[in-house]
Scaffold this motif. Structure first.
Motif, short mmCIF file in Angstrom:
data_model
loop_
_atom_site.label_atom_id
_atom_site.label_comp_id
_atom_site.label_asym_id
_atom_site.label_seq_id
_atom_site.Cartn_x
_atom_site.Cartn_y
_atom_site.Cartn_z
N LYS B 9 0.84 -1.19 0.00
CA LYS B 9 0.00 0.00 0.00
C LYS B 9 0.89 1.26 0.00
CE LYS B 9 -3.09 2.34 3.23
NZ LYS B 9 -2.16 3.41 3.55
N GLU B 10 0.34 2.31 -0.60
CA GLU B 10 1.11 3.55 -0.57
C GLU B 10 1.20 4.05 0.86
OE1 GLU B 10 0.97 8.13 -2.23
OE2 GLU B 10 -0.26 6.60 -3.17
N ARG B 11 2.40 4.36 1.28
CA ARG B 11 2.58 4.82 2.65
C ARG B 11 2.99 6.29 2.64
NH1 ARG B 11 6.67 0.46 5.21
NH2 ARG B 11 8.01 1.33 3.58
N LYS B 12 2.44 7.02 3.57
CA LYS B 12 2.89 8.41 3.77
C LYS B 12 3.77 8.40 5.01
CE LYS B 12 -0.98 11.01 1.86
NZ LYS B 12 -2.14 11.84 2.20
N ILE B 13 5.02 8.72 4.82
CA ILE B 13 5.96 8.72 5.94
C ILE B 13 6.43 10.16 6.18
CG2 ILE B 13 8.14 7.83 6.82
CD1 ILE B 13 7.65 5.34 5.09
N LEU B 14 6.12 10.65 7.35
CA LEU B 14 6.48 12.03 7.69
C LEU B 14 7.79 12.02 8.47
CD1 LEU B 14 5.39 15.05 7.74
CD2 LEU B 14 4.60 14.54 10.03
N VAL B 34 13.48 1.36 6.34
CA VAL B 34 12.03 1.31 6.20
C VAL B 34 11.61 1.52 4.75
CG1 VAL B 34 9.83 2.27 6.97
CG2 VAL B 34 11.75 2.18 8.55
N LEU B 35 12.15 2.56 4.13
CA LEU B 35 11.68 2.86 2.78
C LEU B 35 12.14 1.87 1.74
CD1 LEU B 35 11.08 5.82 3.97
CD2 LEU B 35 11.04 6.33 1.54
N THR B 44 5.48 7.80 -0.11
CA THR B 44 5.71 9.25 -0.20
C THR B 44 6.36 9.70 1.10
OG1 THR B 44 3.76 9.58 -1.59
CG2 THR B 44 4.62 11.51 -0.46
N LEU B 45 7.48 10.37 0.93
CA LEU B 45 8.21 10.88 2.08
C LEU B 45 7.89 12.36 2.21
CD1 LEU B 45 10.39 9.49 3.90
CD2 LEU B 45 12.08 10.68 2.52
N ILE B 46 7.35 12.74 3.36
CA ILE B 46 7.05 14.16 3.57
C ILE B 46 8.09 14.71 4.55
CG2 ILE B 46 5.31 15.83 4.32
CD1 ILE B 46 3.23 13.49 3.86
N LEU B 47 8.89 15.64 4.08
CA LEU B 47 9.91 16.25 4.93
C LEU B 47 9.31 17.50 5.56
CD1 LEU B 47 12.94 16.02 2.46
CD2 LEU B 47 12.35 14.40 4.28
N LEU B 48 9.18 17.48 6.86
CA LEU B 48 8.57 18.60 7.57
C LEU B 48 9.63 19.36 8.37
CD1 LEU B 48 6.14 20.23 8.76
CD2 LEU B 48 5.98 18.45 10.52
N LEU B 124 -2.98 14.76 7.36
CA LEU B 124 -2.55 14.09 6.13
C LEU B 124 -2.70 12.57 6.19
CD1 LEU B 124 0.73 16.05 5.22
CD2 LEU B 124 -1.62 16.53 4.53
N HIS B 125 -3.24 12.08 7.30
CA HIS B 125 -3.38 10.62 7.48
C HIS B 125 -2.03 9.92 7.29
CE1 HIS B 125 -7.67 11.23 7.60
NE2 HIS B 125 -7.61 11.85 6.44
N VAL B 126 -1.06 10.43 7.99
CA VAL B 126 0.29 9.88 7.89
C VAL B 126 0.33 8.45 8.46
CG1 VAL B 126 2.61 10.14 8.91
CG2 VAL B 126 1.47 12.11 7.88
N ASP B 127 1.06 7.57 7.78
CA ASP B 127 1.14 6.18 8.22
C ASP B 127 2.26 5.94 9.22
OD1 ASP B 127 -0.95 4.93 6.55
OD2 ASP B 127 0.26 5.72 4.93
N MET B 128 3.27 6.81 9.19
CA MET B 128 4.40 6.62 10.11
C MET B 128 5.10 7.97 10.30
SD MET B 128 7.67 4.15 9.54
CE MET B 128 8.63 3.54 10.90
N LEU B 129 5.43 8.24 11.54
CA LEU B 129 6.17 9.47 11.86
C LEU B 129 7.60 9.08 12.25
CD1 LEU B 129 6.43 12.51 12.66
CD2 LEU B 129 5.48 11.88 14.89
#
Lengths: 172, 172
Positions: B9-14, B34-35, B44-48, B124-129
């Motif tokens: 599944k597509e994962r959003k990782i912040l 992990v990635l 998708t990697l979100i850099l915050l 953003l319904h992030v899957d992992m922080l």
């Protein structure tokens, strides 16, 4: 050590398991999202079951106490071994179903999980610690404090804390 | 959502990044461990980057204060934008070097990182922080409290806290 390891290197991943849904959810999440990563079987999964001291609620003065009588200790050991078998069997089944090649080792300890988890991480040079956030139930948590918080602050390796499934949180 | 997702599944990782070595180490660890997992490019990697309020140490009464004057605010914004560019550029380079296919998105926020991180995870319904454990330096940490502790207790998704590299801890 843990900080510069690559994915091809053998990783020791310690997963704390107990009777709670949270710990099984943490194991499942780890299997799906971390262990599958290497597409090789170089990872070792260490399943650690720590049975905390039995907390006895005293009806006389309303305080919580740790039972240390002979009867309690014997009973506690028997129950722990039985629970250990159940939990570990369930965890191993989950590993086989999701990721057949992973090497699995098991450990059981009696005592304060906060101490044991940190000690074992250090002693075995664990590369990653995985645990649920709400193990040990409400009363034991009040007695022991938050195990995951303690570990997050004290272990040296990366720690993955997997939260209670949404469905479970919603029902609380 | 996060609890039952599979690796395909597509994962959003912040990943929370800042000027610290800890945050870059956390990003690097995530990329390696992990990635790389899915062997597909669905993550998708979100850099915050969250710039906390500027903490000013008052020589008069010895207390820490948040600067809110016009000059400070303007200067702070300019510095933040410059630092954001530097940090994000470094982080993106790291991503390209270690994992070319990953989709990278970037975000910048000003304010208390504890609030923003938790809000964004939810929104953003992030899957992992993913975050380091010692960002923001000693004085800011004293002022803001431990950001990773706060997030570990408040976000709903799994959280990976990557500790300071051994070499760096040893030098402290």
């Amino acid at each position: 050590m843990a900080d510069d390891m690559g994915a091809a290197k053998e990783r020791k991943i310690l997963v704390v398991v107990d009777e709670s849904e949270e710990s099984m959810n943490a194991l499942s999440w780890c299997l799906k999202n971390v262990l599958v990563s290497t597409s090789s079987s170089t990872d070792t999964l260490i399943l650690l079951y720590v049975k905390p001291p039995r907390v006895v609620y005293s009806a006389l003065d309303g305080t919580c106490r740790t039972a240390n009588s002979r009867h309690f200790t014997t009973l506690q050991s028997l129950i722990s071994l039985y629970l250990f078998d159940c939990v570990i069997e369930k965890a191993k089944r989950m590993c086989r179903e999701q990721f057949q090649d992973v090497k699995v080792e098991t450990m059981i300890k009696h005592g304060d999980p906060r101490d044991f988890i940190c000690q074992i991480v250090e002693k075995l040079h664990v590369d990653m610690l995985v645990m649920g956030s709400h193990g040990y139930g409400v009363i034991k948590r009040a007695f022991l404090g938050s195990v995951s918080n303690h570990c997050a602050q004290n272990v040296k390796c990366p720690i993955l804390i997997v939260k209670r499934p949404k469905s479970a949180s919603g029902s609380k």
